[in-house]
Structure formats: structure tokens, C-alpha cells
Design an enzyme around this catalytic site. Structure first.
Site, mmCIF file in Angstrom:
data_model
loop_
_atom_site.group_PDB
_atom_site.id
_atom_site.type_symbol
_atom_site.label_atom_id
_atom_site.label_comp_id
_atom_site.label_asym_id
_atom_site.label_seq_id
_atom_site.Cartn_x
_atom_site.Cartn_y
_atom_site.Cartn_z
ATOM 1 N N TYR A 112 17.097 31.318 3.938
ATOM 2 C CA TYR A 112 16.022 32.169 4.473
ATOM 3 C C TYR A 112 16.200 32.438 5.962
ATOM 4 O O TYR A 112 16.561 31.522 6.730
ATOM 5 C CB TYR A 112 14.668 31.479 4.281
ATOM 6 C CG TYR A 112 14.194 31.427 2.854
ATOM 7 C CD1 TYR A 112 13.989 32.599 2.118
ATOM 8 C CD2 TYR A 112 13.937 30.209 2.242
ATOM 9 C CE1 TYR A 112 13.532 32.534 0.809
ATOM 10 C CE2 TYR A 112 13.491 30.147 0.924
ATOM 11 C CZ TYR A 112 13.294 31.317 0.221
ATOM 12 O OH TYR A 112 12.850 31.264 -1.066
ATOM 13 N N ASP A 154 12.982 23.633 -2.633
ATOM 14 C CA ASP A 154 13.617 22.750 -3.624
ATOM 15 C C ASP A 154 15.111 22.546 -3.403
ATOM 16 O O ASP A 154 15.757 21.829 -4.170
ATOM 17 C CB ASP A 154 13.444 23.342 -5.034
ATOM 18 C CG ASP A 154 12.101 23.999 -5.217
ATOM 19 O OD1 ASP A 154 11.106 23.251 -5.232
ATOM 20 O OD2 ASP A 154 12.033 25.240 -5.297
ATOM 21 N N ARG A 201 -10.322 -0.135 14.937
ATOM 22 C CA ARG A 201 -10.328 0.532 13.631
ATOM 23 C C ARG A 201 -11.444 -0.100 12.817
ATOM 24 O O ARG A 201 -12.596 -0.052 13.199
ATOM 25 C CB ARG A 201 -8.925 0.400 13.018
ATOM 26 C CG ARG A 201 -8.589 1.401 11.975
ATOM 27 C CD ARG A 201 -7.093 1.435 11.630
ATOM 28 N NE ARG A 201 -6.546 0.182 11.103
ATOM 29 C CZ ARG A 201 -5.285 0.046 10.677
ATOM 30 N NH1 ARG A 201 -4.460 1.080 10.687
ATOM 31 N NH2 ARG A 201 -4.848 -1.102 10.223
ATOM 32 N N HIS A 240 -6.022 -7.433 13.002
ATOM 33 C CA HIS A 240 -4.768 -6.671 12.998
ATOM 34 C C HIS A 240 -4.384 -6.344 14.430
ATOM 35 O O HIS A 240 -5.229 -5.906 15.218
ATOM 36 C CB HIS A 240 -4.970 -5.384 12.178
ATOM 37 C CG HIS A 240 -3.716 -4.641 11.900
ATOM 38 N ND1 HIS A 240 -2.608 -5.222 11.328
ATOM 39 C CD2 HIS A 240 -3.367 -3.336 12.105
ATOM 40 C CE1 HIS A 240 -1.652 -4.312 11.181
ATOM 41 N NE2 HIS A 240 -2.081 -3.157 11.652
ATOM 42 N N LYS A 294 0.849 -1.197 0.000
ATOM 43 C CA LYS A 294 0.000 0.000 0.000
ATOM 44 C C LYS A 294 0.882 1.244 0.000
ATOM 45 O O LYS A 294 2.097 1.160 0.239
ATOM 46 C CB LYS A 294 -0.935 -0.013 1.213
ATOM 47 C CG LYS A 294 -0.238 0.010 2.548
ATOM 48 C CD LYS A 294 -1.234 -0.258 3.665
ATOM 49 C CE LYS A 294 -0.510 -0.400 4.987
ATOM 50 N NZ LYS A 294 -1.083 0.326 6.076
ATOM 51 N N CYS A 296 14.957 24.950 2.007
ATOM 52 C CA CYS A 296 14.021 25.670 1.134
ATOM 53 C C CYS A 296 13.076 24.654 0.479
ATOM 54 O O CYS A 296 13.184 23.451 0.701
ATOM 55 C CB CYS A 296 14.774 26.434 0.050
ATOM 56 S SG CYS A 296 16.138 27.420 0.671
ATOM 57 N N ARG A 323 0.805 -10.960 6.609
ATOM 58 C CA ARG A 323 0.831 -9.722 5.810
ATOM 59 C C ARG A 323 2.054 -8.920 6.230
ATOM 60 O O ARG A 323 2.081 -8.334 7.309
ATOM 61 C CB ARG A 323 -0.424 -8.875 6.074
ATOM 62 C CG ARG A 323 -1.749 -9.602 5.960
ATOM 63 C CD ARG A 323 -2.922 -8.664 6.248
ATOM 64 N NE ARG A 323 -2.852 -8.003 7.522
ATOM 65 C CZ ARG A 323 -3.373 -8.475 8.665
ATOM 66 N NH1 ARG A 323 -4.026 -9.623 8.670
ATOM 67 N NH2 ARG A 323 -3.263 -7.783 9.779
HETATM 68 C C1 LIG Z 1 -4.079 -4.315 8.145
HETATM 69 C C2 LIG Z 1 -2.598 -4.268 7.977
HETATM 70 N N1 LIG Z 1 -1.929 -5.403 7.817
HETATM 71 C C3 LIG Z 1 -0.593 -5.433 7.660
HETATM 72 C C4 LIG Z 1 0.160 -4.267 7.667
HETATM 73 C C5 LIG Z 1 1.651 -4.334 7.509
HETATM 74 O O1 LIG Z 1 2.302 -3.907 8.692
HETATM 75 P P1 LIG Z 1 3.871 -3.889 8.771
HETATM 76 O O2 LIG Z 1 4.335 -2.864 7.821
HETATM 77 O O3 LIG Z 1 4.141 -3.504 10.201
HETATM 78 O O4 LIG Z 1 4.353 -5.257 8.422
HETATM 79 C C6 LIG Z 1 -0.502 -3.051 7.828
HETATM 80 C C7 LIG Z 1 0.277 -1.821 7.841
HETATM 81 O O5 LIG Z 1 -0.020 -0.815 8.386
HETATM 82 C C8 LIG Z 1 -1.923 -3.042 7.991
HETATM 83 O O6 LIG Z 1 -2.597 -1.909 8.157
#
Ligand SMILES: Cc1ncc(COP(=O)(O)O)c(C=O)c1O
Length: 387
Positions: free
Chosen positions: A269, A317, A140, A170, A43, A315, A223
Site C-alpha cells: 500500500y 494480514d 492505583r 505493589h 493475567k 497490511c 508475585r
Molecule cells: C499487582 C501486580 N503484582 C505483580 C505483577 C507482576 O509484575 P512483573 O511482571 O513485573 O513480575 C503485576 C504486573 O503488572 C501486578 O500488577
């Protein structure tokens, strides 16, 4: 519009796909079971690394599927030619579920209400893949009550609009060494899974931290995000890592102007930096619009193997650095990564910005091109593979 494969600025990110591959192989070896499938979490444009090139390399390294936050990110992968299983972890709008089924993308189903709305949009035979998300303590997305979960399963299995592909949760504290809360979440999840009439193929709960620390959280899939990118989920986990992780993301630039300033000259700046004596100053073409935030004033970078500070305000850039001596423009500047014996890690930048390592590659903006390196060769630029 075609993705840009050429760039004309002296600032770039290097993504070392060999390190990514090695991290994945080590994680898979650690999981040590063919029964447990690995989903690579890509993601947010693969945590800022680049979605399609990372997804491809991850699949070549043996991951089973991919996970993203939104439907748009999943479609971007499909349009990039990725055919592997994809799961959307976030909430998708009911009116978009048909699109997900057309692209064979699995969605997260987090309530009975969502399911009923989604059903309205689907053909009788749509077979949209869904993973039920259980809220076991993250607060969540997800169903909390066992009664609602049972109703959701019944609803899904009552026709052919949906296919129950998975159930998951999660963890909120997997990166902390005190397991009390994690154990409570795990117990709750096991209880929720046990009320299903039939177990779906993917049962998953582990992020990187749980994958690396707790094999009993693996179920049939994990995951993994941050560890794949070579970063440790938290400071306290550094002492218990089962193997060394290799950082995939480096950030480079080049000096575009150098000059010797006289004592008492002011830099940038607000004139907040004044040279005390004669001093060589170099201008580096990266600034806060690239995600190189103003708070990084004073942060060290590496030039010709030496650490030197950013002086004066950053700055939009550009920023200025104090050089160890006379230097010509064109010299490479390492903002994140290794040069000789020196290294600036993502963790160091995160500490300076008082945040977590996850945030750093995500905030280096798309204005900075990503160069993909495999077997020492450049194989792609900015989300585009060259071959
Ligand atoms: C639902 C869910 N699963 C897995 C992950 C992966 O987590 P990580 O990057 O700590 O492995 C995330 C990341 O935020 C997540 O939101």
C-alpha cells in the site's frame, strides 16, 4: 464452544515450556526459602502466552499459586482444571463476589466501602478469601490510611463472610536501580502490616524486579510475572540479573509466495518501497490484525539464518520481506526467536515499537495460534493441552 486445536495458517507462536520451567526453578533457587511462596502472574492470558498451559507448567515447576487481573481470568483457570490458590489482583464488582467464593478464588480488598458492599452479597458462612491491598505509593488500587486498614481488619474478622488470607502492596519503581522510592514504599508497607492484630498467611510486595533484586521485600510470598517468561523487567536491570533468563515466546511464519521483482517495482500500500534492482521479495502471512503492527515496517526478520528487512507497509494480514536470493514458498520466517546464529529478541521488537517488552507478547493477537513445546514435543495448541 470447543477451543480450536487445529489451524490452517502458516503463522504461529511457540511457547517453550522447558524455558518457563528453567526460569521458575532459577527464581525459586534465588529466593532460597521454602517459607516464601511463589505466585505466578498469569493475567492477560499469561502475558499472551496462554493461561492454562502456562499455569499448569508453572505449578509443575513448583509455584504455589496464581495471580490474575480479573475474576473472568480466574474462572477461566478453574474451568481449565486448575485447583491451586488463585488471587485476583484487580478490582472485582461487589455483585460478583459470591461467584468468587463458589470458585474458591481470593479477591483483592482495597477499601472499607468495597468490603461493606461485598458483605451484602455474601452468605454468613461464605468465607471469601481476601487480600488487603495497601497503596504505599503506586497511586492505583489500595487503602492508604492506617485507620481505614484497621477498620477493614476488624470488619473482616467480625464474622465468617470473609477470611483474611493476605495483605500486599505493589512497587512503582522496583525495576530502577535507585532504591529511594522503593525503600519508602517498603517502609510504609511494613508500618501498615504492623498495625494488624494478626498477620495473615500471605504477606507480599515483590514483582519480578523486587524478587530478583531485594530479598527483604519477599515477606511470605512473591508475585512473579515477566521474569518467568524470560524477560528482564527493565534495561537497567540487565546488569544486575542474578542468572540468565530464557525467552519463552517465539513467533514464526512461512513464505507463502516468492517472486523476483524487476528494478522499479513497487511493494505494498502507498507504494512506499521501490526495488532499485532485481530483487527477490517474499510474502509473509502476518499483519497488523495479528498484532504485527504497521510501525514494524523496516524491522528485520530471519530467513534461512539471515536477517532481512520487512519492506513496504505492513497490511492487515500480510507483509513483504526482501529475500537474500531465490527462495521457495514454505521457507520458515522467524519474526521473534532464534534461527542459526541470529536472534530477534522481544526487546528488539519493543525498542522498534518504542515500548516495553511486557507489551509485545500481549499484543500478538489470539488469531495467532500458540503451540506448546515440552521436552521437544508439541503438547498443546492455543490454550488446549493435547493429553
Ligand atoms: C499487582 C501486580 N503484582 C505483580 C505483577 C507482576 O509484575 P512483573 O511482571 O513485573 O513480575 C503485576 C504486573 O503488572 C501486578 O500488577
Amino acid at each position: 464452544m470447543e477451543a480450536q486445536t487445529q489451524f490452517y495458517r502458516d503463522t504461529w507462536v511457540e511457547i517453550d515450556l522447558d524455558c518457563l520451567t528453567e526460569n521458575i526453578q532459577n527464581i525459586k533457587r534465588h529466593i532460597a526459602s521454602d517459607e516464601v511462596k511463589m505466585f505466578a502472574v498469569v493475567k492477560a492470558n499469561a502475558y499472551g502466552h496462554g493461561d492454562v498451559p502456562v499455569a499448569r507448567a508453572a505449578l509443575e515447576a513448583g509455584v504455589h499459586g496464581l495471580a490474575v487481573a480479573f475474576l473472568d481470568e480466574a474462572i477461566s483457570l478453574r474451568k481449565g482444571g486448575i485447583e491451586a490458590p488463585i488471587l485476583v489482583l484487580g478490582a472485582s464488582r461487589a455483585e460478583d463476589v459470591k461467584l468468587a467464593s463458589d470458585f474458591d478464588i481470593a479477591l483483592t480488598n482495597f477499601s472499607l466501602e468495597w468490603l461493606e458492599e461485598a458483605a451484602e452479597e455474601l452468605d454468613e458462612e461464605a468465607g471469601l478469601k481476601v487480600h488487603i491491598k495497601c497503596d504505599t505509593g503506586m497511586g492505583r488500587l489500595g487503602v492508604r490510611s492506617v485507620e481505614e486498614l484497621k477498620e477493614m481488619e476488624t470488619f473482616i474478622r467480625s464474622g465468617r463472610k470473609f477470611q483474611l488470607d493476605g495483605i500486599y502492596t505493589h512497587f512503582a519503581t522496583a525495576d530502577e536501580l535507585d532504591d529511594t522510592y522503593l525503600e519508602a514504599q517498603l517502609g510504609r508497607f511494613e508500618e501498615m502490616v504492623s498495625v494488624l492484630n494478626e498477620r495473615p498467611p500471605y504477606i507480599h510486595s515483590s514483582n519480578s524486579a523486587a524478587t530478583l533484586r531485594k530479598s527483604k521485600t519477599h515477606f511470605t510470598a512473591v508475585r512473579v510475572g515477566i521474569a518467568m517468561y524470560g524477560l528482564t523487567p527493565s534495561e537497567e536491570m540487565k546488569s544486575v540479573l542474578p542468572f540468565q533468563l530464557k525467552e519463552v515466546f517465539s513467533l514464526y511464519s512461512r513464505l507463502v509466495h516468492t517472486k523476483e521483482q524487476q528494478a522499479g517495482d513497487k511493494i505494498s500500500y502507498g507504494s512506499t518501497y521501490e526495488t532499485k534492482e532485481k530483487e527477490w521479495i517474499g510474502t509473509v502471512p502476518i499483519g497488523y490484525a495479528d498484532g504485527w503492527l504497521r510501525k514494524l515496517q523496516g524491522q528485520e526478520v530471519i530467513v534461512a539464518g539471515e536477517r532481512v528487512p520487512i519492506v513496504g507497509r505492513i497490511c492487515m494480514d500480510q507483509c513483504m520481506i526482501s529475500l537474500p536470493g531465490p527462495m521457495k514458498s514454505g521457507e520458515r520466517v522467524t519474526l521473534i526467536g532464534k534461527d542459526g546464529h541470529e536472534k530477534v529478541s522481544i526487546d528488539e521488537i519493543a525498542e522498534k515499537l518504542e515500548t516495553i517488552n511486557y507489551e509485545i507478547p500481549c499484543i500478538i493477537s489470539p488469531r495467532v495460534p500458540r503451540i506448546y513445546i515440552k521436552n521437544g514435543k508439541t503438547i498443546g495448541v492455543s490454550n488446549r493441552l493435547l493429553s
